[in-house]
Design a protein around this motif. Structure first.
Motif, PDB file in Angstrom:
ATOM      1  N   GLY A 246       0.949  -1.232  -0.052  1.00 53.51           N
ATOM      2  CA  GLY A 246       0.020  -0.011  -0.070  1.00 53.51           C
ATOM      3  C   GLY A 246       0.766   1.054   0.152  1.00 53.51           C
ATOM      4  O   GLY A 246       2.131   1.156  -0.151  1.00 53.51           O
ATOM      5  N   ASP A 294      -2.592   4.525   5.595  1.00 58.47           N
ATOM      6  CA  ASP A 294      -2.908   3.937   4.363  1.00 58.47           C
ATOM      7  C   ASP A 294      -3.614   5.151   3.366  1.00 58.47           C
ATOM      8  O   ASP A 294      -4.880   5.232   3.561  1.00 58.47           O
ATOM      9  CB  ASP A 294      -3.651   2.661   4.372  1.00 58.47           C
ATOM     10  CG  ASP A 294      -3.362   1.824   3.007  1.00 58.47           C
ATOM     11  OD1 ASP A 294      -2.750   1.187   2.595  1.00 58.47           O
ATOM     12  OD2 ASP A 294      -4.423   2.296   2.159  1.00 58.47           O
ATOM     13  N   TRP A 296      -4.811   4.744   0.695  1.00 59.77           N
ATOM     14  CA  TRP A 296      -5.990   4.200   0.102  1.00 59.77           C
ATOM     15  C   TRP A 296      -7.455   3.843   0.830  1.00 59.77           C
ATOM     16  O   TRP A 296      -8.181   3.584   0.427  1.00 59.77           O
ATOM     17  CB  TRP A 296      -5.585   2.986  -0.961  1.00 59.77           C
ATOM     18  CG  TRP A 296      -4.505   3.155  -1.814  1.00 59.77           C
ATOM     19  CD1 TRP A 296      -3.927   4.574  -2.176  1.00 59.77           C
ATOM     20  CD2 TRP A 296      -3.625   2.136  -2.290  1.00 59.77           C
ATOM     21  NE1 TRP A 296      -2.923   4.177  -3.023  1.00 59.77           N
ATOM     22  CE2 TRP A 296      -2.515   2.808  -2.884  1.00 59.77           C
ATOM     23  CE3 TRP A 296      -3.627   0.916  -1.954  1.00 59.77           C
ATOM     24  CZ2 TRP A 296      -1.711   2.150  -3.598  1.00 59.77           C
ATOM     25  CZ3 TRP A 296      -2.433   0.112  -2.554  1.00 59.77           C
ATOM     26  CH2 TRP A 296      -1.410   0.903  -3.540  1.00 59.77           C
ATOM     27  N   ASN A 298      -7.234   1.560   3.237  1.00 54.56           N
ATOM     28  CA  ASN A 298      -7.378   0.255   3.680  1.00 54.56           C
ATOM     29  C   ASN A 298      -7.297   0.263   5.285  1.00 54.56           C
ATOM     30  O   ASN A 298      -6.465   0.908   5.803  1.00 54.56           O
ATOM     31  CB  ASN A 298      -6.414  -0.552   3.043  1.00 54.56           C
ATOM     32  CG  ASN A 298      -6.726  -0.839   1.431  1.00 54.56           C
ATOM     33  OD1 ASN A 298      -7.772  -0.751   1.046  1.00 54.56           O
ATOM     34  ND2 ASN A 298      -5.670  -0.630   0.626  1.00 54.56           N
ATOM     35  N   LYS A 352     -14.746   3.937   6.349  1.00 48.95           N
ATOM     36  CA  LYS A 352     -14.373   2.950   5.828  1.00 48.95           C
ATOM     37  C   LYS A 352     -13.796   2.003   7.022  1.00 48.95           C
ATOM     38  O   LYS A 352     -14.445   0.954   7.205  1.00 48.95           O
ATOM     39  CB  LYS A 352     -12.896   2.820   4.980  1.00 48.95           C
ATOM     40  CG  LYS A 352     -13.368   2.979   3.479  1.00 48.95           C
ATOM     41  CD  LYS A 352     -11.961   2.586   2.678  1.00 48.95           C
ATOM     42  CE  LYS A 352     -12.288   2.431   1.148  1.00 48.95           C
ATOM     43  NZ  LYS A 352     -11.006   2.199   0.536  1.00 48.95           N
ATOM     44  N   GLN A 356     -15.766  -1.610   8.401  1.00 42.81           N
ATOM     45  CA  GLN A 356     -15.283  -2.765   7.959  1.00 42.81           C
ATOM     46  C   GLN A 356     -14.788  -4.062   9.383  1.00 42.81           C
ATOM     47  O   GLN A 356     -14.568  -5.072   8.980  1.00 42.81           O
ATOM     48  CB  GLN A 356     -14.056  -2.731   6.965  1.00 42.81           C
ATOM     49  CG  GLN A 356     -14.488  -2.081   5.746  1.00 42.81           C
ATOM     50  CD  GLN A 356     -13.408  -2.100   4.812  1.00 42.81           C
ATOM     51  OE1 GLN A 356     -12.851  -0.806   4.559  1.00 42.81           O
ATOM     52  NE2 GLN A 356     -12.641  -3.052   4.426  1.00 42.81           N
TER      53      GLN A 356
END
Length: 357
Positions: A246, A294, A296, A298, A352, A356
């Motif tokens: 990543g 991260d 992105w 994640n 996110k 999750q």
């Protein structure tokens, strides 16, 4: 900030860069298979008692020492200093702080001359050295390079309960903070600190400490990291990939985190940025920014926040841990109750992490 470590009147040693890690492992053969056969580090010297490894662009004797022992732990985080006189300065600096200091004219490990080891005020075993045996730099020996060639030691990452206290002590040693993670109440969760002109030579991460969070080696390009992942998949050892690949928000670097056979964490790292200007600006990240760890967005696996390697005192005994009393980064950002955003102020679509896990 609590209990600030006093600033000695003695001048600090002039630290050039992080140089090597002295690492205790429980199975030398298994560790050799990981660091040499898998990651491609170059063997400078080896015996039944130790393996000395270096990266391809390195000219000093080693960047990593593997030594067998009953407990997997860190024996020393070693920095190179600018001159022999800086060893005298290190002795005076830490003696004034009341730290235990040892000096050996022939070094503590092979390939190193006159060296000083201390247990610093944060509890970490730190070495300073100048004299070192030179070896062949293999930058031009492309026929020896592996697809994921590691070219230099980049940084350490240390776990400590009070990040501002630790950062202030390193500033007394001439380190500069390049990036940090904070919250609106002023709690500091981590700080990245450098001597060489990159993002860091070490980072201070908040948690129960002293412990070593990870050791990081640099590679030239991000496709080298992909090659390591492909190799690990082919060997059916993908379970040793802890995070990534990543891109970090902090440092902007492309990354991969691996676990060696003892659980020591190793980062493969590339493409951070220059920090050598005298007015290089500090970058501060909100602890709730989902892209800080991260880019992105994640999620970070929870064990990444909690697991780390113990460190040894100068007699080889594990250093007891001090519990972090400030809020933990994991507690405020991971899990169903964790709040993290992708866009500041977006409470509907920007989540996110919390959704999750």
């Amino acid at each position: 900030m609590t209990d600030r470590i006093p600033t000695p009147t003695a001048p600090a040693p002039d630290i050039v860069r992080c140089a090597y890690l002295d690492l205790v492992v429980t199975d030398l053969a298994a560790s050799r298979a990981f660091y040499v056969d898998l990651l491609g580090l170059v063997v400078t010297r080896e015996s039944a008692d130790a393996i000395y490894l270096r990266t391809f662009d390195e000219f000093i004797h080693h960047n990593l020492v593997l030594r067998p022992g009953p407990v997997a732990a860190v024996a020393a985080l070693a920095y190179r200093v600018r001159s022999l006189g800086d060893l005298d300065r290190a002795v005076a600096f830490y003696t004034e702080l009341g730290c235990r200091v040892e000096r050996r004219s022939t070094g503590f490990v092979d390939g190193i001359g006159d060296a000083v080891r201390v247990q610093d005020p944060l509890g970490f075993p730190i070495e300073y050295f100048y004299e070192v045996e030179h070896v062949e730099r293999l930058s031009w020996s492309y026929h020896l390079h592996t697809p994921g060639a590691l070219v230099r030691l980049d940084h350490f990452n240390q776990v400590t309960p009070d990040v501002p206290r630790a950062a202030a002590h390193l500033e007394d040693l001439g380190f500069r903070v390049t990036e940090d993670i904070e919250d609106a109440d002023g709690t500091v969760y981590a700080a990245w600190m450098r001597r060489k002109p990159t993002v860091h030579d070490t980072a201070m991460t908040g948690g129960d400490g002293p412990r070593l969070h990870h050791l990081a080696f640099a590679t030239h390009e991000k496709h080298n990291i992909i090659a390591i992942c492909d190799t690990m998949g082919a060997l059916r050892i993908s379970d040793r990939i802890e995070r990534g690949p990543g891109r970090h928000g902090v440092s902007n670097a492309f990354y991969l985190y691996l676990l060696d056979p003892d659980g020591h964490r190793v980062e493969i790292y590339t493409q951070d940025y220059w920090t050598g200007d005298p007015d290089n600006p500090l970058v501060t990240w909100d602890v709730h920014d989902n892209q800080r760890r991260d880019w992105w967005g994640n999620p970070v696996v929870p064990r990444w926040y909690t697991e780390a390697s113990p460190v040894l005192d100068l007699d080889g005994n594990p250093v007891p841990l001090t519990t972090r009393t400030d809020t933990s980064e994991m507690a405020v950002t991971v899990g169903a109750d964790g709040f993290s955003y992708t866009r500041d102020g977006d409470t509907d679509q920007g989540f996110k992490l919390g959704h999750q896990l």
